[in-house]
Design a protein around this motif. Structure first.
Motif, PDB file in Angstrom:
ATOM      1  N   SER A 473       0.831  -1.200   0.000  1.00 37.24           N
ATOM      2  CA  SER A 473       0.000   0.000   0.000  1.00 37.24           C
ATOM      3  C   SER A 473       0.867   1.252   0.000  1.00 37.24           C
ATOM      4  N   LEU A 474       0.434   2.254  -0.779  1.00 38.13           N
ATOM      5  CA  LEU A 474       1.134   3.528  -0.872  1.00 38.13           C
ATOM      6  C   LEU A 474       0.489   4.550   0.053  1.00 38.13           C
ATOM      7  N   GLY A 475       1.182   5.682   0.223  1.00 44.02           N
ATOM      8  CA  GLY A 475       0.663   6.725   1.091  1.00 44.02           C
ATOM      9  C   GLY A 475      -0.454   7.521   0.457  1.00 44.02           C
ATOM     10  N   HIS A 476      -0.354   7.758  -0.872  1.00 39.61           N
ATOM     11  CA  HIS A 476      -1.406   8.504  -1.569  1.00 39.61           C
ATOM     12  C   HIS A 476      -1.429   8.110  -3.044  1.00 39.61           C
ATOM     13  N   VAL A 477      -2.631   7.964  -3.560  1.00 42.29           N
ATOM     14  CA  VAL A 477      -2.836   7.602  -4.964  1.00 42.29           C
ATOM     15  C   VAL A 477      -3.802   8.599  -5.590  1.00 42.29           C
ATOM     16  N   VAL A 478      -3.457   9.101  -6.767  1.00 44.84           N
ATOM     17  CA  VAL A 478      -4.365   9.932  -7.559  1.00 44.84           C
ATOM     18  C   VAL A 478      -4.886   9.083  -8.707  1.00 44.84           C
ATOM     19  N   LEU A 479      -6.200   8.981  -8.816  1.00 46.71           N
ATOM     20  CA  LEU A 479      -6.825   8.187  -9.872  1.00 46.71           C
ATOM     21  C   LEU A 479      -7.620   9.119 -10.770  1.00 46.71           C
ATOM     22  N   ASP A 480      -7.148   9.325 -11.995  1.00 49.54           N
ATOM     23  CA  ASP A 480      -7.819  10.244 -12.919  1.00 49.54           C
ATOM     24  C   ASP A 480      -8.643   9.475 -13.950  1.00 49.54           C
ATOM     25  N   GLU A 481      -9.654  10.166 -14.493  1.00 52.05           N
ATOM     26  CA  GLU A 481     -10.616   9.557 -15.423  1.00 52.05           C
ATOM     27  C   GLU A 481     -11.193   8.289 -14.803  1.00 52.05           C
ATOM     28  N   ALA A 482     -11.554   8.396 -13.532  1.00 51.60           N
ATOM     29  CA  ALA A 482     -11.966   7.219 -12.761  1.00 51.60           C
ATOM     30  C   ALA A 482     -13.319   6.677 -13.177  1.00 51.60           C
ATOM     31  N   GLN A 483     -14.119   7.468 -13.866  1.00 52.48           N
ATOM     32  CA  GLN A 483     -15.470   7.015 -14.207  1.00 52.48           C
ATOM     33  C   GLN A 483     -15.462   5.797 -15.130  1.00 52.48           C
ATOM     34  N   ASP A 484     -14.347   5.535 -15.783  1.00 53.49           N
ATOM     35  CA  ASP A 484     -14.298   4.446 -16.762  1.00 53.49           C
ATOM     36  C   ASP A 484     -13.852   3.110 -16.182  1.00 53.49           C
ATOM     37  N   LEU A 485     -13.584   3.053 -14.900  1.00 51.69           N
ATOM     38  CA  LEU A 485     -13.081   1.814 -14.310  1.00 51.69           C
ATOM     39  C   LEU A 485     -14.219   0.859 -13.968  1.00 51.69           C
ATOM     40  N   SER A 486     -13.925  -0.430 -14.054  1.00 49.07           N
ATOM     41  CA  SER A 486     -14.863  -1.454 -13.611  1.00 49.07           C
ATOM     42  C   SER A 486     -14.728  -1.623 -12.098  1.00 49.07           C
ATOM     43  N   PRO A 487     -15.718  -2.235 -11.444  1.00 46.74           N
ATOM     44  CA  PRO A 487     -15.600  -2.487 -10.008  1.00 46.74           C
ATOM     45  C   PRO A 487     -14.323  -3.244  -9.641  1.00 46.74           C
ATOM     46  N   MET A 488     -13.942  -4.231 -10.443  1.00 50.98           N
ATOM     47  CA  MET A 488     -12.730  -4.981 -10.136  1.00 50.98           C
ATOM     48  C   MET A 488     -11.473  -4.126 -10.310  1.00 50.98           C
ATOM     49  N   GLN A 489     -11.498  -3.181 -11.259  1.00 51.00           N
ATOM     50  CA  GLN A 489     -10.375  -2.260 -11.403  1.00 51.00           C
ATOM     51  C   GLN A 489     -10.295  -1.308 -10.218  1.00 51.00           C
ATOM     52  N   TYR A 490     -11.447  -0.855  -9.734  1.00 48.46           N
ATOM     53  CA  TYR A 490     -11.444  -0.030  -8.512  1.00 48.46           C
ATOM     54  C   TYR A 490     -10.806  -0.794  -7.357  1.00 48.46           C
ATOM     55  N   ARG A 491     -11.145  -2.064  -7.231  1.00 48.90           N
ATOM     56  CA  ARG A 491     -10.568  -2.872  -6.162  1.00 48.90           C
ATOM     57  C   ARG A 491      -9.046  -2.969  -6.328  1.00 48.90           C
ATOM     58  N   ALA A 492      -8.581  -3.104  -7.571  1.00 45.19           N
ATOM     59  CA  ALA A 492      -7.138  -3.188  -7.821  1.00 45.19           C
ATOM     60  C   ALA A 492      -6.434  -1.903  -7.393  1.00 45.19           C
ATOM     61  N   VAL A 493      -7.041  -0.753  -7.699  1.00 41.81           N
ATOM     62  CA  VAL A 493      -6.461   0.527  -7.271  1.00 41.81           C
ATOM     63  C   VAL A 493      -6.547   0.660  -5.754  1.00 41.81           C
ATOM     64  N   GLY A 494      -7.697   0.283  -5.189  1.00 42.78           N
ATOM     65  CA  GLY A 494      -7.892   0.396  -3.748  1.00 42.78           C
ATOM     66  C   GLY A 494      -6.876  -0.396  -2.951  1.00 42.78           C
ATOM     67  N   ARG A 495      -6.427  -1.526  -3.508  1.00 45.87           N
ATOM     68  CA  ARG A 495      -5.413  -2.331  -2.813  1.00 45.87           C
ATOM     69  C   ARG A 495      -4.103  -1.566  -2.674  1.00 45.87           C
ATOM     70  N   ARG A 496      -3.873  -0.624  -3.582  1.00 45.88           N
ATOM     71  CA  ARG A 496      -2.625   0.144  -3.534  1.00 45.88           C
ATOM     72  C   ARG A 496      -2.685   1.305  -2.542  1.00 45.88           C
ATOM     73  N   CYS A 497      -3.822   1.529  -1.898  1.00 46.89           N
ATOM     74  CA  CYS A 497      -3.905   2.626  -0.918  1.00 46.89           C
ATOM     75  C   CYS A 497      -4.765   2.220   0.273  1.00 46.89           C
ATOM     76  N   THR A 498      -4.692   0.954   0.681  1.00 47.18           N
ATOM     77  CA  THR A 498      -5.497   0.493   1.818  1.00 47.18           C
ATOM     78  C   THR A 498      -5.114   1.211   3.099  1.00 47.18           C
TER      79      THR A 498
END
Length: 701
Positions: A473-498
């Protein structure tokens, strides 16, 4: 410098301060370059780390001739003190009007810029825009002057200071007016990559930029509202306010594609931040080589959050409850652990719901502990070394392998997508029979390497990998153009900033994937940040009012209920719509590009992906060189040929839009097509020329 000092020749005085500040910055850089670390470090590893830090510091102190060193000035009514000047975390800065701080004597003056610059005595000549004392530059007003008597903005031409403009916030005789320098900076033609907006941040944007590290912020912003710039500047602010913490945990900017990342990659370095990594979601989940593409219906199912439960079941299905006792031999003694006790140990680990790999590592130690209990009961006094030795015993290792075997995430996903019975066993009650059939491969692969993996498959492997071993997990993540992600992709990003926070940026009206999110609350829940604050930016600063109003005709048909962007820019004649004969379309588009090239700034020719080869040939035939998206960092051409599928997040001074109906028809359904068209219509910041031969989509009116 006291705020009340008279300006006999204001422009000359400001130019002199700019020259002195550049000299001070050069001296700061030379001081770092002169550092000798040969006798400072204990070993070569420390020396290498320190040398890299010095090199990064030298880069951060570079004086970019085309970038103004400061862009504003604040004259305070009272002393504000050193701590406020540079923030408590900076510590050593002193006020510009004296060697101490904290008094309430008359007035102080601060120059606001992209980085801190001090003179040989340590007195600040330019204050970092992120420092607390700089905040009123963005937020002070006549209603709330925040102890500021005068706010001065500077105008530059080619790096030379050429103009200034004053606001006397506490003078009731002065009428409020729109800043011409601010407007000119916002509307300045843009060639090359995205620029920072540090000189033009608006109050509502500044509130988001300076929000704390502890919370996640989601920014819903229509075209031209500056949401991407706000997200990047928030990273820069957080690195300033929490540098030590984020240096340990790391920061990451996630964009939709490589073209977008190339477009934004110079913003943070221009602010002196060199350590922020950039990636796409595809980069994060690159466990296998992606060579295939899913049909839309299969990608939607694979991207559904229910797949996480299917994978969890499949991973834990490898655990087998023991049915035989375990005999551990040590020297002349034998120790027997009955099957029921082994089962209790396994069930306890399952009930704890820890990572599969962590539980597998804990199992031999739990078994060894059971053996040690028996040793102690027989009068022995074993220690930790004995327990470790028992855990490594051949019989114990064999039992662990049988009960809790290792799991390869890629092989697991391969089996799920290839074996109908295995998938059915773990998708029962989660996916319907039709959904299971949709995601099964018609030609099962024999091995991980031979499989034709898709991007959605790679996300599934990433989920399975995290079930086996925790993702860093990282300290901070910026996710741009987030509206195009699938639920599973959101989970993949979320794992990087738990254990960290996130800045989520997007526009629901620009969701162009079949799995695009319907609401931010749903998306944030999948991200693992359900309590995030959702902020909405509705004031547009880049797209002309006439252009955004034309594009907004599509909103009721594709995103009903979403607030329309209200542009502050009036630019008469910024929109033209021209109909031509079918056979004349390519020539008319080239002519529109030639007309746009007569103006200063960048030009983007946006067209449906299928139309790009024809337009490329037409441009080449007419003798016009052009770039591909992401190549705007070069200077060989001001014209970029942009497939509509890559236009999202990009901006050009002038846009020529080819055949809007072809953009709509190029998508699998009408709503997605209208959203793709909405994106294409809103990439222009000075003028939009629409050229069409077929009829316009009826939703445009």
């Amino acid at each position: 410098m006291p705020a009340h000092a008279p300006d006999t020749d204001p422009l000359a005085r400001e130019r002199a301060h700019l020259t002195a500040s550049r000299s001070a910055l050069r001296a700061m850089r030379e001081d770092v370059q002169a550092l000798d670390i040969r006798d400072v470090t204990a070993n070569w590893v420390n020396a290498a780390v320190l040398q890299r830090q010095i090199e990064d510091r030298i880069k951060a102190l570079a004086d970019l001739s085309h970038t103004p060193l400061f862009f504003g000035r604040l004259d305070y009514l009272h002393m504000v003190g050193a701590a406020l000047a540079e923030g408590a975390s900076r510590g050593a800065a002193r006020s510009a009007s004296g060697k101490g701080g904290g008094g309430r004597r008359e007035g102080e003056r601060f120059y606001i810029g992209r980085r801190h610059v001090h003179d040989a005595d340590g007195d600040p000549m330019v204050i970092d825009w992120r420092a607390p004392v700089s905040q009123p530059f963005y937020r002070a007003s006549r209603k709330d002057p925040q102890d500021v008597g005068l706010r001065r903005r500077f105008g530059y031409t080619g790096g030379d200071l050429t103009a200034y403009e004053d606001e006397h916030l506490t003078d009731p005789a002065e009428q409020q007016r729109t800043s011409k320098l601010l407007q000119a900076e916002i509307e300045r033609p843009r060639v090359g990559p995205m620029r920072d907006i540090v000189a033009t941040i608006q109050p509502e944007q500044d509130e988001i930029v300076r929000s704390g590290l502890g919370g996640t912020v989601c920014v819903q912003g229509g075209p031209g509202t500056g949401k991407t710039a706000v997200g990047l500047h928030r990273v820069a602010y957080l690195l300033y306010a929490h540098r030590e913490r984020l240096a340990k945990t790391g920061t990451l900017v996630i964009g939709p594609n490589r073209s977008f990342l190339h477009y934004i990659e110079q913003v943070l370095p221009a602010l002196g931040e060199l350590e922020v990594k950039q990636a796409t979601v595809d980069d994060l989940v690159a466990h296998v080589e992606v060579r295939g593409t899913d049909p839309a219906d299969a990608a939607v199912v694979k991207g559904d959050a229910r797949m996480a439960e299917v994978l969890r079941r499949a991973v834990h299905s490898h655990v087998t409850l023991p049915t035989e006792p375990l005999m551990v031999v040590r020297g002349s003694r034998r120790w027997r652990i009955p099957a029921y006790e082994l089962e209790e140990i396994v069930r306890e680990l399952l009930d704890r719901d820890i990572r599969y790999g962590a539980a597998r590592e804990a199992l031999p130690q739990r078994i060894a502990h059971a053996v040690l209990v028996r040793m102690e009961q027989s009068g022995e006094a074993p220690d930790d070394r004995v327990q470790d030795a028992v855990a490594r015993n051949t019989a114990v290792k064999a039992a662990v392998k049988a009960v809790w075997p290792p799991v390869d995430p890629a092989k697991l996903v391969l089996r799920l997508l290839s074996d109908p019975e295995f998938l059915a066993a773990h998708a029962d009650g989660v996916l319907t029979a039709d959904e299971q059939k949709t995601i099964l491969w018609t030609r099962p692969a024999r091995s991980v390497r031979a499989a034709t993996w898709s991007l959605a498959d790679a996300v599934l492997i990433d989920e399975a990998t995290d079930l086996v071993q925790r993702t860093h997990s990282l300290g901070h993540v910026v996710l741009d153009e987030a509206q195009d992600l699938s639920p599973m992709q959101y989970r993949a990003v979320g794992r990087r900033c738990t254990t960290g926070s996130a800045t989520v940026l997007g526009d629901l009206a620009q969701g162009t994937t079949p799995w695009a999110t319907g609401s931010w609350q749903e998306a944030l829940t999948h991200l693992g940040k359900p309590d995030a604050a959702v902020e909405e930016l509705t004031a547009g600063f880049r797209v002309p009012r006439e252009v955004i109003a034309y594009a907004s005709r599509l909103l009721p048909h594709m995103s009903p209920g979403l607030a329309e962007v209200t542009s502050v820019r009036e630019s008469p004649g910024s929109l033209s719509v021209r109909e031509v004969e079918v056979g004349d379309l390519d020539a008319a588009v080239v002519a529109a590009c030639e007309e746009s090239l007569r103006h200063e700034g960048s030009i983007g020719l946006i067209a449906a992906d299928a139309r790009v080869p024809s337009l490329a040939a037409a441009l080449t035939s007419a003798g016009h060189a052009y770039l591909a998206p992401g190549e705007e960092t070069t200077t060989e051409s001001r014209l970029t040929l942009v497939p509509a599928s890559l236009a999202k997040g990009l901006e050009y001074d002038y846009v020529v839009l080819d055949e809007p109906s072809a953009v709509v028809d190029g998508e699998p359904d009408e709503r997605t097509g209208l959203r793709r068209l909405y994106v294409a219509l809103t990439r222009a910041v000075s003028g939009l020329r629409v050229v069409h031969a077929a009829g316009l989509p009826g939703e445009l009116g």
